[in-house]
Design an enzyme around this catalytic site. Structure first.
Site, PDB file in Angstrom:
ATOM      1  N   CYS A   2       0.806  -1.221   0.000  1.00  0.00           N
ATOM      2  CA  CYS A   2       0.000   0.000   0.000  1.00  0.00           C
ATOM      3  C   CYS A   2       0.843   1.277   0.000  1.00  0.00           C
ATOM      4  O   CYS A   2       1.862   1.353   0.678  1.00  0.00           O
ATOM      5  CB  CYS A   2      -0.898   0.039   1.225  1.00  0.00           C
ATOM      6  SG  CYS A   2      -1.901  -1.422   1.409  1.00  0.00           S
ATOM      7  N   ARG A  27       5.133   0.454  -5.853  1.00  0.00           N
ATOM      8  CA  ARG A  27       5.099  -0.334  -4.622  1.00  0.00           C
ATOM      9  C   ARG A  27       4.212  -1.568  -4.798  1.00  0.00           C
ATOM     10  O   ARG A  27       4.321  -2.521  -4.041  1.00  0.00           O
ATOM     11  CB  ARG A  27       4.557   0.526  -3.470  1.00  0.00           C
ATOM     12  CG  ARG A  27       5.497   1.653  -3.065  1.00  0.00           C
ATOM     13  CD  ARG A  27       4.846   2.547  -2.046  1.00  0.00           C
ATOM     14  NE  ARG A  27       4.594   1.897  -0.783  1.00  0.00           N
ATOM     15  CZ  ARG A  27       5.469   1.773   0.195  1.00  0.00           C
ATOM     16  NH1 ARG A  27       6.667   2.283   0.076  1.00  0.00           N
ATOM     17  NH2 ARG A  27       5.164   1.156   1.316  1.00  0.00           N
ATOM     18  N   TRP A  77      -2.866  -2.781  -1.629  1.00  0.00           N
ATOM     19  CA  TRP A  77      -2.402  -4.123  -1.993  1.00  0.00           C
ATOM     20  C   TRP A  77      -3.144  -5.046  -1.045  1.00  0.00           C
ATOM     21  O   TRP A  77      -2.858  -5.098   0.146  1.00  0.00           O
ATOM     22  CB  TRP A  77      -0.896  -4.207  -1.794  1.00  0.00           C
ATOM     23  CG  TRP A  77      -0.246  -5.439  -2.352  1.00  0.00           C
ATOM     24  CD1 TRP A  77       0.173  -5.638  -3.632  1.00  0.00           C
ATOM     25  CD2 TRP A  77       0.102  -6.626  -1.625  1.00  0.00           C
ATOM     26  NE1 TRP A  77       0.745  -6.885  -3.753  1.00  0.00           N
ATOM     27  CE2 TRP A  77       0.714  -7.515  -2.538  1.00  0.00           C
ATOM     28  CE3 TRP A  77      -0.039  -7.043  -0.307  1.00  0.00           C
ATOM     29  CZ2 TRP A  77       1.177  -8.772  -2.171  1.00  0.00           C
ATOM     30  CZ3 TRP A  77       0.412  -8.299   0.056  1.00  0.00           C
ATOM     31  CH2 TRP A  77       1.011  -9.151  -0.876  1.00  0.00           C
ATOM     32  N   ASN A 103      -1.618   1.429   5.898  1.00  0.00           N
ATOM     33  CA  ASN A 103      -0.684   0.465   5.323  1.00  0.00           C
ATOM     34  C   ASN A 103      -0.230  -0.439   6.459  1.00  0.00           C
ATOM     35  O   ASN A 103       0.185   0.054   7.497  1.00  0.00           O
ATOM     36  CB  ASN A 103       0.508   1.213   4.707  1.00  0.00           C
ATOM     37  CG  ASN A 103       1.616   0.279   4.246  1.00  0.00           C
ATOM     38  OD1 ASN A 103       1.408  -0.915   4.067  1.00  0.00           O
ATOM     39  ND2 ASN A 103       2.802   0.834   4.064  1.00  0.00           N
ATOM     40  N   GLY A 104      -0.339  -1.752   6.278  1.00  0.00           N
ATOM     41  CA  GLY A 104       0.070  -2.693   7.330  1.00  0.00           C
ATOM     42  C   GLY A 104      -1.040  -3.688   7.577  1.00  0.00           C
ATOM     43  O   GLY A 104      -1.935  -3.858   6.756  1.00  0.00           O
ATOM     44  N   GLU A 488      19.219 -15.138  -9.277  1.00  0.00           N
ATOM     45  CA  GLU A 488      18.728 -13.810  -9.659  1.00  0.00           C
ATOM     46  C   GLU A 488      18.158 -13.844 -11.082  1.00  0.00           C
ATOM     47  O   GLU A 488      17.111 -13.257 -11.358  1.00  0.00           O
ATOM     48  CB  GLU A 488      19.861 -12.785  -9.510  1.00  0.00           C
ATOM     49  CG  GLU A 488      19.529 -11.362  -9.865  1.00  0.00           C
ATOM     50  CD  GLU A 488      18.369 -10.751  -9.090  1.00  0.00           C
ATOM     51  OE1 GLU A 488      17.816 -11.377  -8.179  1.00  0.00           O
ATOM     52  OE2 GLU A 488      17.992  -9.619  -9.430  1.00  0.00           O
ATOM     53  N   LYS A 492      14.241 -12.975 -11.810  1.00  0.00           N
ATOM     54  CA  LYS A 492      13.813 -11.867 -12.688  1.00  0.00           C
ATOM     55  C   LYS A 492      12.771 -12.370 -13.685  1.00  0.00           C
ATOM     56  O   LYS A 492      11.785 -11.703 -13.950  1.00  0.00           O
ATOM     57  CB  LYS A 492      15.006 -11.265 -13.451  1.00  0.00           C
ATOM     58  CG  LYS A 492      15.960 -10.435 -12.627  1.00  0.00           C
ATOM     59  CD  LYS A 492      15.441  -9.096 -12.203  1.00  0.00           C
ATOM     60  CE  LYS A 492      14.858  -9.026 -10.857  1.00  0.00           C
ATOM     61  NZ  LYS A 492      15.517  -8.948  -9.650  1.00  0.00           N
ATOM     62  N   GLU A 495       9.477 -12.912 -11.884  1.00  0.00           N
ATOM     63  CA  GLU A 495       8.852 -11.660 -11.453  1.00  0.00           C
ATOM     64  C   GLU A 495       8.186 -10.921 -12.595  1.00  0.00           C
ATOM     65  O   GLU A 495       7.060 -10.454 -12.463  1.00  0.00           O
ATOM     66  CB  GLU A 495       9.917 -10.724 -10.848  1.00  0.00           C
ATOM     67  CG  GLU A 495      10.398 -11.110  -9.490  1.00  0.00           C
ATOM     68  CD  GLU A 495      11.422 -10.114  -8.962  1.00  0.00           C
ATOM     69  OE1 GLU A 495      11.294  -9.692  -7.810  1.00  0.00           O
ATOM     70  OE2 GLU A 495      12.359  -9.749  -9.693  1.00  0.00           O
ATOM     71  N   HIS A 511      20.388 -34.713  -9.894  1.00  0.00           N
ATOM     72  CA  HIS A 511      19.736 -35.265  -8.698  1.00  0.00           C
ATOM     73  C   HIS A 511      18.231 -35.001  -8.695  1.00  0.00           C
ATOM     74  O   HIS A 511      17.622 -34.876  -7.644  1.00  0.00           O
ATOM     75  CB  HIS A 511      20.390 -34.702  -7.433  1.00  0.00           C
ATOM     76  CG  HIS A 511      21.829 -35.096  -7.310  1.00  0.00           C
ATOM     77  ND1 HIS A 511      22.220 -36.403  -7.119  1.00  0.00           N
ATOM     78  CD2 HIS A 511      22.973 -34.375  -7.413  1.00  0.00           C
ATOM     79  CE1 HIS A 511      23.553 -36.462  -7.087  1.00  0.00           C
ATOM     80  NE2 HIS A 511      24.028 -35.243  -7.267  1.00  0.00           N
ATOM     81  N   LYS A 610       7.169  -3.603  -4.149  1.00  0.00           N
ATOM     82  CA  LYS A 610       8.596  -3.269  -4.073  1.00  0.00           C
ATOM     83  C   LYS A 610       9.078  -3.277  -2.631  1.00  0.00           C
ATOM     84  O   LYS A 610      10.211  -3.627  -2.341  1.00  0.00           O
ATOM     85  CB  LYS A 610       8.813  -1.890  -4.696  1.00  0.00           C
ATOM     86  CG  LYS A 610      10.231  -1.415  -4.626  1.00  0.00           C
ATOM     87  CD  LYS A 610      10.818  -1.246  -5.993  1.00  0.00           C
ATOM     88  CE  LYS A 610      12.299  -1.035  -5.958  1.00  0.00           C
ATOM     89  NZ  LYS A 610      13.012  -2.072  -6.687  1.00  0.00           N
TER      90      LYS A 610
HETATM   91  C1  G6P Z   1      10.467  -7.303  -2.616  1.00  0.00           C
HETATM   92  C2  G6P Z   1      10.991  -6.637  -3.871  1.00  0.00           C
HETATM   93  C3  G6P Z   1      12.331  -7.256  -4.245  1.00  0.00           C
HETATM   94  C4  G6P Z   1      13.305  -7.176  -3.086  1.00  0.00           C
HETATM   95  C5  G6P Z   1      12.722  -7.782  -1.792  1.00  0.00           C
HETATM   96  C6  G6P Z   1      13.570  -7.433  -0.583  1.00  0.00           C
HETATM   97  O1  G6P Z   1      10.131  -8.624  -2.873  1.00  0.00           O
HETATM   98  O2  G6P Z   1      10.075  -6.782  -4.934  1.00  0.00           O
HETATM   99  O3  G6P Z   1      12.874  -6.581  -5.357  1.00  0.00           O
HETATM  100  O4  G6P Z   1      14.487  -7.856  -3.415  1.00  0.00           O
HETATM  101  O5  G6P Z   1      11.417  -7.236  -1.552  1.00  0.00           O
HETATM  102  O6  G6P Z   1      13.523  -6.050  -0.410  1.00  0.00           O
HETATM  103  P1  G6P Z   1      14.589  -5.169   0.316  1.00  0.00           P
HETATM  104  O7  G6P Z   1      14.040  -3.775   0.247  1.00  0.00           O
HETATM  105  O8  G6P Z   1      14.673  -5.654   1.733  1.00  0.00           O
HETATM  106  O9  G6P Z   1      15.872  -5.316  -0.394  1.00  0.00           O
END
Ligand code: G6P
Length: 615
Positions: A2, A27, A77, A103-104, A488, A492, A495, A511, A610
């Site tokens: 949010c 976000r 959200w 938010n929360g 990573e 990506k 995501e 395995h 985010k």
């Molecule tokens: C969310 C974001 C990711 C990020 C993760 C950890 O999932 O979408 O991009 O890596 O949080 O976030 P931070 O702010 O702790 O690096």
């Protein structure tokens, strides 16, 4: 998660609030709303979907609403209750006295709700937030319209995490905010007050920001901010100057923020290296003020983070091990670390890594480590964020604002900083040889140019992405320094392209996962020219024998690798430990172009946020 934006000033609030919400769209959200304080009423507009749709609806309001000079807005959200207009914020109390965004998660909302319902209050939404809104209206009445006392009483009743932003019907030019667990930042530009979840929403107005502390409240009016503790005691607070450029948070000529941010990585590396090295020496003492001699007593180092940041910690762990295997080093996922019986204490140093500085699990892990007496260091991209304020020693990564939900340049900033931090810690311990120091700093200094040369070959990567975008799924494989990259690269793709993608240490394929391979699953193998090249190539052959199309990322000049791939991308050579800085860029561009080919919403992928402020 949010996003919140509030304004109490002298100008029309609607446009300012909509702009603030737009700047926080990244976000992650599914619905949006705005409440505007008009002459004698509060007008509440909500939509399921995008902020642009909310803006359209707001533009149809009559002129008296459009002229409102106080208001609050929200992007939701969903956690409690489906994605509907009714469940979208702002929420109103039954008597219309309080209007609130949140938010929360309010953990005791069920209890509060049944209590209030037993008093005859009718609820209209399925959200946890409405309980706070209805309760506040009741308390406000009980305290005879004393907002401070009502807010104190409310915060004493709520359990869980919250950033609350509130308007009272009979307080026309005033907003109240309270923070516990979820981020909130306030600002005053001389003529108006603002509040938001994220500093990037406020940089247009001022760079001097008040980050609310845990259990802190603020009242906002056009003449300034007044701060209070949850018990109602007044607080004096100093603004923190955030040295970010608001232009940095704009897309410029690019189609997506993510692509712009991938392209900024050579600059992030340059800045990071310049900030923490002098000639061939690592120089971090100014920014990381740990006591001299501390490293003599440290036996154990824990790197702790979530998501992409946790892959950055794996890079750090590998580099530390490669330089000194006499230290017990681990890379931990924060959401696990916080619930395990982890070792800690005076012989342990824990490094918490979070680009946002607000991730709930990473914060909880840092709080746990503190209680164990562990020495704590934080690495974050946001000055003034909760982790920056709560952890004694912080080093800032220098990526600038990152808007794309999928982390790219913040990851680069983290691995740059972590590499230098590892070198600094080992130097303090006396176990970094002058030869390794000079070799790695020389290697780091050459990275920005090499990375730039890779960016200039985007066309090759785009063609590969277009060719393989129809794959049923992907496996990313590699060994040692490549393992964090496989994770990573796979993340990506998940995501932003929503494609099944797995990361495996190359030796593990046989395995189990190899059973899945056929001509519809593509293998992306990271095979730099190191002592492990042959081993990884054997694993690649095992995949090819099962008909899996294979893309190799190999070192320039390694012509022998050609025989092992359907497609190959040659990347510049560097020091073996520094390969992640090179291998990362093609993986990011590959995911970007696959997602683009598939027409995905790259900067705002579905279901993702985010800044993950709930556990
Ligand atoms: C969310 C974001 C990711 C990020 C993760 C950890 O999932 O979408 O991009 O890596 O949080 O976030 P931070 O702010 O702790 O690096």
């Amino acid at each position: 998660m949010c996003g919140i934006m509030g304004y109490a000033g002298k100008k029309p609030a609607a446009g300012i609030i909509i702009d603030g919400l737009k700047r926080q769209e990244y976000r992650g959200y599914d619905s949006a709303g705005i409440a505007l304080r008009c002459d004698s009423e509060i007008v509440n507009v909500k939509v399921v979907g995008r902020v642009s749709e909310l803006a359209r609806k707001v533009s149809e309001l009559p002129p008296e609403s459009a002229g409102a000079i106080t208001g609050i807005g929200h992007t939701r959200w969903a956690t409690h209750g489906g994605v509907t207009e009714t469940n979208a914020h702002p929420h109103e109390s039954a008597d219309g006295m309080t209007v609130l965004v949140h938010n929360g998660i309010i953990e005791n909302s069920r209890e509060l709700r049944s209590n209030l319902e037993s008093k005859g209050i009718k609820f209209v939404t399925e959200t946890d937030t409405e309980a706070a809104c209805q309760l506040l209206a009741l308390l406000y009445k009980d305290y005879g319209g004393d907002a401070l006392r009502a807010m104190s009483a409310l915060t004493a009743e709520l359990r869980g995490a919250f950033a609350l932003v509130i308007m009272f019907l009979d307080r026309p030019n005033e907003i109240w905010c309270a923070r516990k667990g979820s981020p909130l930042v306030a600002a005053f530009d001389g003529g108006a007050c603002y509040c938001a979840s994220d500093p990037t929403a406020l940089l247009r107005y001022t760079h001097d920001l008040f980050f609310l502390e845990e259990e802190e409240m603020v009242s906002l009016t056009p003449s300034g901010c007044k701060f209070f503790g949850f018990e109602g005691q007044k607080r004096i607070k100093k603004a923190i100057h955030l040295n970010w450029d608001s232009v940095m948070a704009d897309k410029g000529q690019y189609e997506h923020f993510m692509r712009k941010e991938i392209g900024e990585q050579p600059d992030v590396m340059r800045l990071t290296i310049e900030a923490h090295t002098i000639v061939a020496n690592v120089a971090m003492r100014k920014s990381l003020n740990i006591p001299r001699g501390l490293m003599d007593s440290i036996r154990r180092i824990q790197f702790v983070a979530c998501g992409t940041s946790s892959y950055a910690t794996l890079v750090a762990k590998n580099i530390m091990e490669s330089l000194d295997n006499g230290i017990d080093v681990s890379a931990e996922i924060a959401s696990e670390y916080r619930y395990r019986n982890v070792p800690g204490g005076g012989d342990t140093l824990a490094v918490f890594v979070s680009q946002s500085g607000e991730t709930a699990d990473t914060l909880a892990a840092a709080r746990l480590a503190k209680t164990l007496g562990t020495h704590c260091v934080a690495i974050t991209n946001v000055r003034g964020s909760t982790i920056d304020r709560e952890v004694e020693h912080t080093v800032l990564s220098l990526a600038g604002p990152e808007i794309g939900v999928a982390a790219t340049k913040t990851f680069m900033g983290q691995i740059g900083l972590l590499t230098l931090l590892v070198m600094f810690l080992l130097k303090e311990k006396g176990s970094l040889s002058a030869g390794d120091e000079a070799r790695l700093i020389g290697g780091l200094r050459s990275l920005p140019t090499l990375q730039q040369s890779l960016l200039e070959r985007e066309g090759e990567i785009k063609s590969l992405a277009e060719k393989y975008a129809g794959s049923k799924g992907f496996f990313f494989i590699g060994r040692r320094e490549c393992v964090p990259l496989t994770m990573e690269g796979a993340l990506k793709l998940k995501e932003i392209a929503y494609l099944p993608s797995e990361a495996y240490a190359a030796g593990e394929m046989k395995h189990g996962p190899i059973a899945m391979l056929d001509e519809h699953l593509t293998v992306v193998a990271l095979v730099p020219d190191t002592d492990l090249r042959e081993k990884t190539l054997s694993n690649v052959e095992e995949c090819r024998a099962r008909n899996a199309p294979t893309i190799l990322i190999a070192s320039e000049g390694d012509e022998g690798a050609l025989a092992h791939a359907d497609d190959i991308l040659f990347v510049p050579r560097t020091e073996p430990e520094l390969f992640p800085f090179i291998g990362l860029i093609p993986l990011q561009l590959f995911a970007y172009h696959v997602a683009r080919t598939l027409g995905r919403d790259i900067d705002m992928p579905r279901n993702l946020a985010k800044s993950v402020t709930v556990e």
